[in-house]
Design an enzyme around this catalytic site. Structure first.
Site, PDB file in Angstrom:
ATOM      1  N   HIS A 152      -5.755   3.375  -3.601  1.00  0.00           N
ATOM      2  CA  HIS A 152      -6.836   3.331  -4.251  1.00  0.00           C
ATOM      3  C   HIS A 152      -7.285   1.862  -4.441  1.00  0.00           C
ATOM      4  CE1 HIS A 152     -11.115   4.489  -5.627  1.00  0.00           C
ATOM      5  NE2 HIS A 152     -10.898   3.638  -6.746  1.00  0.00           N
ATOM      6  N   SER A 156     -14.837   1.801  -4.701  1.00  0.00           N
ATOM      7  CA  SER A 156     -14.917   2.906  -5.801  1.00  0.00           C
ATOM      8  C   SER A 156     -16.379   2.802  -6.417  1.00  0.00           C
ATOM      9  CB  SER A 156     -13.902   2.601  -6.635  1.00  0.00           C
ATOM     10  OG  SER A 156     -13.477   3.927  -7.536  1.00  0.00           O
ATOM     11  N   ASP A 178      -5.019   8.164  -1.147  1.00  0.00           N
ATOM     12  CA  ASP A 178      -5.954   7.810  -2.234  1.00  0.00           C
ATOM     13  C   ASP A 178      -6.053   8.898  -3.133  1.00  0.00           C
ATOM     14  OD1 ASP A 178      -8.029   7.159  -4.209  1.00  0.00           O
ATOM     15  OD2 ASP A 178      -9.462   6.287  -2.690  1.00  0.00           O
TER      16      ASP A 178
END
Lengths: 362, 120
Positions: A173, A37, A134
């Protein structure tokens, strides 16, 4: 009286600091970086800015270079927006720019000498991962990051893009693991998702080629180090850096280990030592592969930044905070140079790399 | 022993410098505001796409308009957020410049008054 003086002297000393980051003489031609991320965005920033010194990058759920940039002024000022980071880059891919726009930004920064020439990327290796579950960072951002690398000259054969679902489910995620963390589709701390998939192994082998099978990591391999020397004036928090980082040192890589490689692993938002403890460092799976293959793994740490960290206070402070402890990929903490070699966090990370490889005198 | 003398020339000179500083700050604040407006003007005026994909799949016929509308709302929100941030940043920057100058001007004024008091 003497005892009293000694006690007062002890009280006046700062709290015991961690040891400085060690010099290990790792092979400077075998340095790679990955991240989750915000760590993926920072991994791409570090890689593209220092493409002559980094041979590969792993992007997990993020990583499009310059994604939050609104404009690059004629005077070289980068204007970035948090709203672009949270909007197009994460949730609204329809508003991402064409790949050529991001490639153009890279070329302009390289022409100005603010990042390495993109020609060095021709020899790079890229691994990218995005799960079809995600809901934090849209897969299109990762695909566009890959397309950017292609546009900058990375051969298709040197790129691995893993996307979609896994046999265990639809990855949410997080950093994907074989057996640790939340459910596969999770979007919550510790952002380690148990999907029965060895992301660490897939990523490291995409970057370094076939590796020996993983072995248990050693407790003695985890070394905490003081990050303050890498922040301007030692003010880590003001610049979104944690005070302590961790280096995993496999057996045989203690010193002058020229045959050892170095991999930099960057955590995601809400995933710092202060937020989830050592979960990412101990359970990403990277250390097991590192131990078996003489790879040093550097785990630098970002930090939360609030308005209280700016002194004197300014009206623009609210636009410069980092409430979730992310890496700087939208120019927070008044660092408009964050994409370039002069960026505060980028300089710090590169100085750490040079320390571990022994390439710097610092 | 002669008493202290009020130096009107120095006082007026100081006052002039103070005002000049104020004018410079005003110009800088205006420049910052104009930069913000320019950045706003650069924002793509594209309206969210509400086109409905043509499909023979009955499920898709039902869900496509909903998905299309959702996407349009998100896209519009993203655009609005970017414009709001540009506006708010430009406002804060311009106001910040003026505030910083106001604080400096107060210090300069205090120093002038102290000097005048010592002199006169």
């Amino acid at each position: 009286m003497r005892r009293l003086l000694a006690a007062l002297l002890l009280l006046a000393l700062p709290a015991a600091a961690e040891a400085p980051l060690g010099r290990h003489g790792a092979d400077p031609r075998q340095v790679s970086v990955s991240g989750l991320s915000s760590g993926a965005f920072m991994a791409a920033q570090l890689h593209i800015a220092h493409s002559t010194g980094i041979m590969g990058v792993g992007l997990v759920a993020g990583g499009l270079y310059g994604c939050a940039v609104d404009s690059l002024g004629p005077d070289g000022t980068l204007r970035s927006l948090a709203a672009l980071a949270t909007g197009p880059c994460m949730a609204v891919p329809a508003r991402l720019r064409p790949v050529a726009a991001y490639a153009g930004l890279v070329r302009r920064l390289a022409e100005a000498g603010r990042i390495d020439p993109p020609a060095a990327l021709a020899g790079a290796r890229v691994y990218a991962f995005t799960g079809d579950g995600d809901q934090v960072v849209n897969g299109e951002t990762v695909r566009r990051a890959v397309a950017l690398y292609q546009g900058l000259g990375v051969p298709e054969t040197a790129i691995t893009l893993r996307q979609g679902s896994l046999p265990a489910g639809h990855p949410g995620h997080g950093w994907i693991t074989t057996d640790f963390g939340g459910v596969c589709a999770a979007h919550a701390p510790p952002f380690l998702n148990d999907c029965d998939f060895d992301l660490a192994g897939a990523l490291l082998q995409a970057l370094y080629g076939p590796l020996s099978p993983p072995v248990p990591a050693r407790e003695a391999g985890l070394r905490r180090f003081d990050q303050r020397e890498f922040a301007p004036g030692g003010a880590t928090r003001r610049h979104g850096l944690g005070e302590v980082g961790i280096l995993y040192v496999p057996e045989g890589c203690e010193a002058a280990a020229t045959s050892c490689r170095l991999h930099v692993a960057l955590h995601g938002c809400r995933q710092t030592l202060a937020q989830i403890g050592e979960d990412f460092i101990r359970h990403s799976g990277l250390n097991r592969w590192a131990e078996a293959n003489r790879i040093l793994v550097l785990y630098p740490q970002a930090s939360v930044v609030t308005t209280a960290d700016f002194n004197p206070p300014r009206l623009t402070d609210a636009f410069n905070t980092n409430p979730r402890g992310c890496w700087n990929w939208w120019g927070y903490a008044y660092d408009s140079r964050y994409l370039t070699k002069d960026g505060v966090q980028l300089s710090a990370l590169w100085a750490m790399v040079q320390r571990v490889t022994g390439e710097s005198n610092r | 022993m002669p008493g202290p003398v009020f130096d009107a020339g120095a006082f007026l000179g100081g006052l002039l410098r103070l005002q000049l500083g104020n004018l410079n700050a005003l110009a800088e604040a205006q420049r910052s505001a104009i930069e913000g407006l320019t950045a706003l003007g650069r924002q793509p005026p594209r309206l969210p796409d509400l086109a409905m994909p043509i499909s023979s799949d009955p499920r898709s016929i039902v869900t496509a308009p909903v998905e299309s509308l959702k996407a349009a709302i998100l896209e519009g929100t993203a655009q609005a957020n970017a414009m709001l941030e540009i506006t708010a940043r430009a406002n804060a920057e311009a106001t910040g410049i003026l505030q910083e100058r106001a604080l400096a001007a107060l210090d300069e004024w205090k120093a002038l008054l102290l000097a005048a008091t010592r002199g006169g």
